[in-house]
Design an enzyme around this catalytic site. Structure first.
Site, PDB file in Angstrom:
ATOM      1  N   LYS A  17      61.631  17.805  96.155  1.00  0.00           N
ATOM      2  CA  LYS A  17      62.025  16.406  95.943  1.00  0.00           C
ATOM      3  C   LYS A  17      63.448  16.298  95.424  1.00  0.00           C
ATOM      4  O   LYS A  17      64.040  17.249  94.895  1.00  0.00           O
ATOM      5  CB  LYS A  17      61.057  15.725  94.960  1.00  0.00           C
ATOM      6  CG  LYS A  17      60.946  16.398  93.580  1.00  0.00           C
ATOM      7  CD  LYS A  17      62.019  16.001  92.593  1.00  0.00           C
ATOM      8  CE  LYS A  17      61.929  16.738  91.281  1.00  0.00           C
ATOM      9  NZ  LYS A  17      63.075  16.435  90.361  1.00  0.00           N
ATOM     10  N   ASP A 145      56.058  15.798  87.913  1.00  0.00           N
ATOM     11  CA  ASP A 145      56.427  15.793  89.326  1.00  0.00           C
ATOM     12  C   ASP A 145      55.276  16.143  90.261  1.00  0.00           C
ATOM     13  O   ASP A 145      55.407  15.999  91.480  1.00  0.00           O
ATOM     14  CB  ASP A 145      57.578  16.777  89.580  1.00  0.00           C
ATOM     15  CG  ASP A 145      58.888  16.322  88.959  1.00  0.00           C
ATOM     16  OD1 ASP A 145      59.026  15.111  88.703  1.00  0.00           O
ATOM     17  OD2 ASP A 145      59.770  17.170  88.735  1.00  0.00           O
TER      18      ASP A 145
END
Length: 307
Positions: A17, A145
């Site tokens: 990401k 995350d």
């Protein structure tokens, strides 16, 4: 279901990401910070194979340097497997094999992607069929995350980054990632951020972090030029303070055609936004010729998927 009747193995792929916007609130009494993040999943993936076993074990390889990646219970993927097993009352184990392609300790959520992939793989392997909502709840127990690595795409994360809501993003964004040979510890970067803020008491910092409207509008329009104008990361100054050489690479990328450059998450990986595929490939060649490890990726891409 008996061990013999279970599938031979499950392979899951999960993305790394970027944080195209990352705002950090003040240090809280519990030692954490409230954050507001605009996440984008990009086409740099981790692959996890889960196979039936009576105990828990893990092996790690891949195209990136995995030296120092633990293969015991310090590894988030192994902890994810144990967490799911405990949650569903599974009395066996799993043999995990991870092929890493996301830079280690690079601020791109590779370890979180491993954990998300493991949750999905073991859920399928063990036939627990928990559904995405319950897997997301477990993911949030593992790290901020991890839920996003399950979700993928583009999302806004609040709280510690794990309170997610999908964000509308159209089109494709092309990025060139520059990978550092030396990683950065996320706790160390946050500690440095707190130190820098203590040294600048007159500077206002967000008490209630949020994602700027301009970021949401740029994502919605699919306009890389508009997004470049709004890239921001409150951790960037701390990452550069710990690795000053990052400043020169950021300048080089922006002078070589990038619309904008930013430290990815807690760093030290750098993300350069390009106008299109051709511009990204040209920038990748330029940065590679300057001696940097440069990767072309694009986003948004889906979250963890069985393949």
């Amino acid at each position: 279901m008996s061990l013999a009747a279970r599938p031979e193995g499950v392979r899951v792929r999960a993305p790394g990401k970027l944080n195209v916007s990352f705002e950090v609130g003040p240090l809280q009494p519990d030692g954490y910070h409230a954050v507001a993040s605009a996440y984008q999943a990009v086409s740099l993936f981790e692959d996890v194979w889960a196979e039936p076993a009576r105990d828990f074990s893990l092996s790690v390889g891949g195209s990136v340097d995995v030296t120092g990646v633990p293969t015991d219970d310090r590894n988030l993927a192994l902890r994810a497997a144990r967490l799911l097993a405990h949650h569903i009352g599974h009395d066996g184990g799993v043999r995990l094999s991870i092929q890493k392609h996301v830079p280690v300790a690079g601020g791109m959520g590779g370890g979180s992607a491993d954990a998300a992939a493991t949750l999905l793989a073991c859920d399928a392997l063990w036939g627990s069929d928990l559904g995405m909502a319950r897997l997301q709840d477990l993911a949030a127990q593992l790290g901020a995350d991890v839920p996003f690595a399950l979700m993928g795409g583009t999302a806004i994360g609040l709280g510690r980054g794990d309170r997610l809501s999908p964000a509308l993003a159209t089109g494709r964004f092309d990025w060139v990632m520059v990978v550092s040979e030396v990683g950065l510890s996320t706790p160390a970067v946050y500690h440095e951020l707190d130190r820098l803020r203590e040294g600048a008491p007159g500077v206002l910092h967000p008490v209630d972090p949020s994602v700027p409207v301009g970021v949401l509008q740029a994502l919605r329009s699919g306009d890389p030029v508009a997004l470049a104008a709004h890239l921001s990361n409150d951790l960037q100054a701390a990452s550069i303070s710990l690795q000053p050489a990052l400043r020169e690479v950021l300048a080089l990328g922006e002078d070589s055609g990038a619309l904008a450059g930013i430290v990815s998450g807690s760093g030290p990986t750098l993300a350069f936004l390009a106008a299109d595929v051709t511009s990204a490939l040209e920038l990748q060649v330029t940065l590679s010729a300057a001696g940097h490890k440069a990767l072309h990726v694009h986003g948004p891409v889906p979250g963890a998927r069985i393949v």
